[in-house]
Scaffold this active site. Structure first.
Site, PDB file in Angstrom:
ATOM      1  N   GLU A 111       0.815  -1.220   0.000  1.00  0.00           N
ATOM      2  CA  GLU A 111       0.000   0.000   0.000  1.00  0.00           C
ATOM      3  C   GLU A 111       0.843   1.261   0.000  1.00  0.00           C
ATOM      4  OE1 GLU A 111      -3.500   1.902   2.787  1.00  0.00           O
ATOM      5  OE2 GLU A 111      -3.602  -0.203   2.254  1.00  0.00           O
ATOM      6  N   ASP A 120      -3.046  -2.873   3.121  1.00  0.00           N
ATOM      7  CA  ASP A 120      -3.444  -2.989   4.520  1.00  0.00           C
ATOM      8  C   ASP A 120      -4.632  -3.936   4.669  1.00  0.00           C
ATOM      9  OD1 ASP A 120      -1.462  -1.262   5.123  1.00  0.00           O
ATOM     10  OD2 ASP A 120      -2.748   0.457   5.546  1.00  0.00           O
ATOM     11  N   TYR A 177       0.692  -2.227  13.648  1.00  0.00           N
ATOM     12  CA  TYR A 177      -0.197  -1.431  12.792  1.00  0.00           C
ATOM     13  C   TYR A 177      -1.097  -0.538  13.638  1.00  0.00           C
ATOM     14  CZ  TYR A 177      -3.416  -0.385   8.978  1.00  0.00           C
ATOM     15  OH  TYR A 177      -4.179   0.244   8.032  1.00  0.00           O
TER      16      TYR A 177
END
Length: 840
Positions: free
Chosen positions: A9, A105, A312
Site C-alpha cells: 500500500e 493494509d 499497525y
C-alpha cells in the site's frame, strides 16, 4: 520468465517486504530480485469519477438533475504527477504478472485500494493471493506468507468495501449539491458551498448540540451545608438548598447540635488496568497529556509503524490474539533496554494469559497497538512520547489491580444527616506507572467508563474534596463539636467538547441511538473509523464549520447554519452510520447482498434531495420542548401547556425585528429562517431556534467566512508544537487584533456564553437573551473600579485583563489585581500576596 508481483500500500511497507523476499534491485517504482517484483501504491491512486465526467451538463448544479447515480461507477487516477507515474507502473505489473500477491493494509480500505488497481488495469477478475499483515517484524511477515489465502476468500470484504465507497459518494455528492443549491445563496454575495456527509454531518450536529446546551443553560444559585469534624469534611446528605433562608435555618440547626457518628462502612475497591491502546484510545490519551491533535498522533504512530517500532496503528481492537502470548514475552524482554525498572515489575517467566489482554473474539482485522520489541535511538520528542505511552500501557496491563479502601461515614447533627467519604491507597498496582499523581490516576481510571468528561448540567462548581481525603478512625456512637458552614455556588453548563472527548463520543456514538441492533452495529465501529476520525475533524476545521478554542472544538456560525438547514434528521444522526454498518457487516459475512444495499442507498438519496416538508397550513406549530401546540399571545407565541409547567415562549420582538406569525411558523417547523433580518446594532442576521426554544442569531453565511473562518487554524503538527511550549501557545491562541476603544455608536461585543448581543444598562453590561435565561452580566463597578467598555472588550476577547491598580479590597484598602471572565460574568482576583479575591 515466471514473474511474481507483490503490491504493497505504501513505499515503506514495500521496502520491508522486499527485504524479507531478498529483492534488492531498485527500479522505477519497483524493487526486484529472487523472482519477485515488489511495487506499491501511495494510498489511494484512484477515486470514483465526479458527476461531470459522466455527463458534462452536470457541471451546472441544479435540483432537477438530482439524484444522480451512475449506471456503472467508473474510476479516475488521483494524485500528482509522481503518483500517476507510480500508478502506470503498478498497472503494467499487475496486468503482466504470472502470480500476484495483494499486500495492501488488512481491512476494507486496503482491499478497496487493490481492487481499484485491478479495475484500472483492465483485469478485475484475475486471481491473486492475499497477504494479511498486522506487524512488519520479520517473524510477523514470515507467518503471514505461511497463511497466504486466495483473493476469492475476501470477495465479501471487497463487496462491503465497494458498497461503502459508492454509498458515501451517492449521499455526499447528492446531499452536497442539494444543500448548496437550496441554501448556498444567502444575501447578495457569492454562493457558499455546503458540504454534507454520512459521518461529518452527525459529528457537526454533535458539536452544535453541545454548544446549544451551553447557550441555553440557565445558571442557578445553590447552597450546600458542610461541616468539619476531627479534620474530616462532611457534606449534608440531603438535597442542596436552592434558597438562602432554608439553608441558613439548617445551618443554625447544625450549630445547635453536636455531630454524632451513626455508621461506618469500609470496603475494598479494585480497579483493573486500562486496556491496550487502539488508535482512538491512543489519540485521546496523547490529547489529554500533551494536547496533540488526533491527526498528529496518527502520523506519529504511522511513522513508528514504518520504523517497525510499533504494530499497525489504524486498529479498533484493544486486545491481542492468544497466539501472541509468547511473542509478547519476547517483546517485553527486549524492552528492558528501554525502561529496565518498569520491566522489572513483571515476572516474564510466568506472564499471565489475561482475558483482558488476550481475547481472540475481540480481534478482527488488526490487534491492539503494541511495541514490536525493536528500539531506535534518536526519535523525535513527540515520537518518543507516543512510543512511551504504548510501551508503558503494555507493561501496565500485566501489573496488579489498583486497590483502595473506601470508607463511608454516616453522621447526624440533630435531625440533619451528614456523609463523609474517604479513600486510602492499599496497592498502587498498574497506576504507579501513570504519569500523574495517584489521586489523579484514580480519577482517570474512573473516567474511563464515561463517554465524555463534560460536567452534566446543574453540576456544582465546588471541589470534590471527599474524593481525596483520608479519614481518621471513627467509632459508631462517638460525638463532639463540629464546624458547620454554608457554601454558596452556582451550577455550571456542560463543557465544550475537547478533541479527546469528541473522539470518545464518535467512538461510542451508539449510545445516542435507541434501536438495539443499530446501537450494536455502532458499538463495533462508531462514527468513522479509527483511521478517519482525525481527518473528519480536520475537514470540519478547514471548512470553517468548527474552530479550535484552546483544547476545545466550538461550532462557528457557518457550522450552526449548516446543521440548521439540513432537513433530513437521519443525515444528522449516528443512526445512518449504524444502519450502514449493520448491513455492511452482513455483506462481509455473506448474509446480505451488495445489490440490495445499493438499492436502499439510491432510495435514500431520492429522499435526501426532496427537501423539507411543507409548512403546516393550520396553526403555528409544535413546542420544541414538549411537542404540544403553540398558541399566539399578546407578546409572544407560547406553549399551550404553560399551566402544566412548560414555559416555552417565542417573543414577538427580537433585537428590533418583529417575529410575525409566518416567521414563527417557519422557526417552529424548520428551526431556521434563511432570509436575513436586520437586527438593531448587528445588521442582517439569520435567526435560528434551538431545541430548547431559544432564539439565536447567526452571521449571514459568506464564502469569505468559509475560506477564512475568523480564527487561524493550526495544522496538527503546529498544534502539537504549541502544546509542547504551553506558555507561548497560550499567548498565541489568545492573540487577537487590538481592540479599539468603543465609540458611542460601536456595538458591544457579543455575550461569551450564548453569543447574543450585550446591552448596556444603568449598572452593568448584560446579555440581551436574559428573558431566555442567560444570566451573563458584567457590573460597571467591580471591587471599587469602574469597568469601561474598552476594559470590557479586553476582558471578553482575552478572558482576563492585565494586572492593574485602582481596585479596593474588602477591608477598604487599595490593591492591585485583574478581572477574570467566568460563566456568569467577571470576578476580581487580587495579586498574590495582596488581598483575597473580591467581586460583585
Amino acid at each position: 520468465m515466471h514473474r511474481k508481483v507483490l503490491v504493497a500500500e505504501k513505499p515503506s511497507v514495500a521496502r520491508d517486504l522486499a527485504r524479507f523476499l531478498g529483492a534488492t534491485q531498485r527500479g522505477e517504482g519497483t524493487i526486484a530480485g529472487q523472482g519477485w517484483t515488489v511495487t506499491w501504491a501511495i494510498g489511494h491512486l484512484a477515486e470514483l469519477k465526479p458527476p461531470d465526467e459522466y455527463d458534462p451538463t452536470l457541471k451546472r448544479w441544479s435540483l432537477e438533475s438530482l439524484p444522480f447515480v451512475p449506471e456503472r461507477f467508473e474510476l479516475r487516477p488521483t494524485g500528482d504527477d509522481g503518483a500517476r507515474r507510480q500508478l502506470a507502473t503498478v498497472l503494467r505489473l499487475v496486468a503482466d504478472a504470472d502470480e500476484l500477491v495483494c499486500a495492501t493494509d488488512a481491512g476494507r480500505e486496503g482491499e478497496l485500494i487493490f481492487r481499484y488497481l485491478l479495475d484500472l488495469a483492465g483485469c478485475p477478475a484475475r486471481p491473486f493471493q492475499r497477504l494479511w499483515l498486522s506487524s512488519l517484524t520479520e517473524d510477523a511477515i514470515r507467518a503471514a506468507f505461511a497463511r497466504l489465502a486466495p483473493g476469492s476468500a475476501y470477495e465479501n470484504l471487497h463487496a462491503a468495501a465497494r458498497s461503502r465507497a459508492e454509498a458515501d459518494w451517492i449521499v455526499g455528492i447528492n446531499g452536497t449539491r442539494a444543500q448548496t443549491v437550496r441554501h448556498g445563496q444567502v444575501g447578495s454575495g457569492p454562493r457558499v458551498l455546503w458540504s454534507v456527509g454520512r459521518v461529518q454531518t452527525p459529528v457537526l450536529a454533535l458539536i452544535a448540540r453541545r454548544d446549544d446546551e451551553i447557550r441555553t443553560f440557565r445558571a442557578e444559585t445553590f447552597f450546600e451545608l458542610r461541616t468539619l469534624y476531627r479534620d474530616a469534611r462532611f457534606a449534608f446528605a440531603g438535597e442542596r438548598f436552592a434558597a438562602r433562608e432554608p439553608a441558613e435555618a439548617a445551618l443554625a440547626t447544625a450549630r445547635a447540635h453536636p455531630l454524632r457518628i451513626d455508621r461506618v462502612e469500609c470496603k475494598r475497591e479494585t480497579h483493573a488496568p486500562p486496556l491496550l491502546h487502539d488508535l482512538t484510545a491512543l489519540q485521546r490519551d496523547l490529547n489529554v497529556r500533551f494536547g496533540f491533535p488526533a491527526a498528529h498522533t496518527l502520523k506519529l504512530a504511522q511513522d513508528l509503524y514504518e520504523k517497525k517500532l510499533l504494530t499497525y496503528p489504524r486498529t479498533d481492537s484493544r486486545h491481542l490474539p492468544r497466539a501472541m502470548h509468547a511473542p509478547i514475552v519476547a517483546t517485553l524482554e527486549s524492552l528492558r533496554a528501554w525502561r529496565g525498572e518498569r520491566i522489572a515489575l513483571l515476572d516474564l517467566t510466568a506472564l499471565p494469559l489475561r482475558p483482558r489482554v488476550f481475547d481472540d473474539g475481540k480481534v478482527s482485522d488488526h490487534h491492539a497497538i503494541v511495541p514490536t520489541g525493536k528500539l531506535q535511538d534518536g526519535l523525535g520528542e513527540d515520537e518518543q512520547r507516543v512510543f512511551d505511552a504504548v510501551a508503558t500501557r503494555l507493561v501496565q496491563v500485566f501489573l496488579p489491580h489498583r486497590e483502595e479502601d473506601v470508607t463511608v461515614v454516616l453522621a447526624s447533627a440533630g435531625p440533619l444527616p451528614f456523609r463523609a467519604r474517604g479513600v486510602r491507597l492499599v496497592e498502587a498496582g498498574w497506576s504507579q506507572l501513570e504519569p500523574r499523581e495517584p489521586q489523579k490516576a484514580r480519577g482517570k481510571a474512573r473516567a474511563k467508563a464515561k463517554t465524555a468528561d463534560a460536567a452534566p448540567p446543574g453540576e456544582a462548581n465546588g471541589p470534590d474534596d471527599d474524593e481525596v481525603q483520608e479519614l481518621p478512625d471513627f467509632v459508631v456512637g462517638e460525638s463532639g463539636p463540629h464546624e458547620p458552614s454554608l457554601h454558596e455556588g452556582t451550577t455550571k453548563p456542560p463543557r465544550p467538547y475537547p478533541e479527546n472527548t469528541l473522539l470518545g463520543a464518535m467512538e461510542t456514538a451508539g449510545r445516542l441511538v435507541d434501536d438495539d441492533a443499530l446501537r450494536e452495529a455502532l458499538k463495533a465501529r462508531g462514527l468513522g473509523t479509527p483511521a478517519t476520525r482525525a481527518s473528519i475533524l480536520e475537514t470540519l476545521l478547514s471548512r470553517g464549520y468548527v474552530q479550535r478554542e484552546k483544547k476545545n472544538l466550538r461550532i462557528t456560525d457557518l457550522g450552526r447554519y449548516l446543521v440548521a438547514t439540513v432537513a433530513d434528521p437521519l443525515l444528522k444522526s449516528p443512526e445512518l452510520t449504524g444502519e450502514w454498518e449493520q448491513k455492511l457487516k452482513e455483506i462481509e459475512a455473506g448474509r446480505a447482498t451488495r445489490p440490495a444495499f445499493m438499492t436502499e442507498i439510491v432510495a435514500y438519496a431520492r429522499q435526501l434531495v426532496a427537501g423539507p416538508a411543507p409548512l403546516p397550513r393550520d396553526g403555528l406549530g409544535t413546542c420544541p420542548r414538549c411537542q404540544a401546540t403553540v398558541i399566539e399571545g399578546k407578546a409572544g407565541y407560547g406553549c399551550s401547556r404553560g399551566q402544566d409547567g412548560c414555559h416555552f415562549v417565542l417573543w414577538k420582538e427580537y433585537r428590533g425585528a418583529t417575529i410575525t406569525p409566518q416567521l414563527a411558523r417557519v422557526l417552529l417547523a424548520r428551526r431556521v429562517h434563511t432570509v436575513p433580518l436586520p437586527l438593531t446594532g448587528l445588521g442582517p442576521r439569520i435567526l435560528c431556534l434551538t431545541d430548547e426554544g431559544l432564539v439565536i442569531d447567526l452571521a449571514v453565511p459568506s464564502r469569505e467566512a468559509q475560506s477564512s473562518p475568523g480564527r487561524p487554524k493550526a495544522t496538527p503538527a503546529a498544534a502539537a508544537d504549541a502544546a509542547r511550549t504551553r506558555t507561548k501557545a497560550r499567548a498565541t491562541a489568545r492573540a487577537k487584533p487590538a481592540t479599539a476603544p468603543r465609540t458611542p455608536d460601536a456595538p458591544l461585543p457579543p455575550c461569551p456564553r450564548c453569543r447574543q448581543p450585550l446591552l448596556e444598562g444603568e449598572r452593568g453590561f448584560g446579555c440581551s437573551a436574559w428573558r431566555a435565561g442567560c444570566r451573563f452580566v458584567v457590573w460597571k463597578t467591580i471591587a471599587g473600579k469602574a469597568i469601561t467598555p474598552a476594559l470590557l472588550a479586553t476582558l471578553l476577547s482575552k478572558g482576563k485583563t492585565r494586572s492593574s491598580a485602582g481596585f479596593t479590597a474588602p477591608d477598604g484598602r487599595p490593591c492591585r489585581g485583574r478581572l477574570v471572565l467566568d460563566e456568569s460574568g467577571a470576578r476580581f482576583v487580587a495579586e498574590p500576596g495582596d488581598e483575597r479575591s473580591a467581586g460583585e
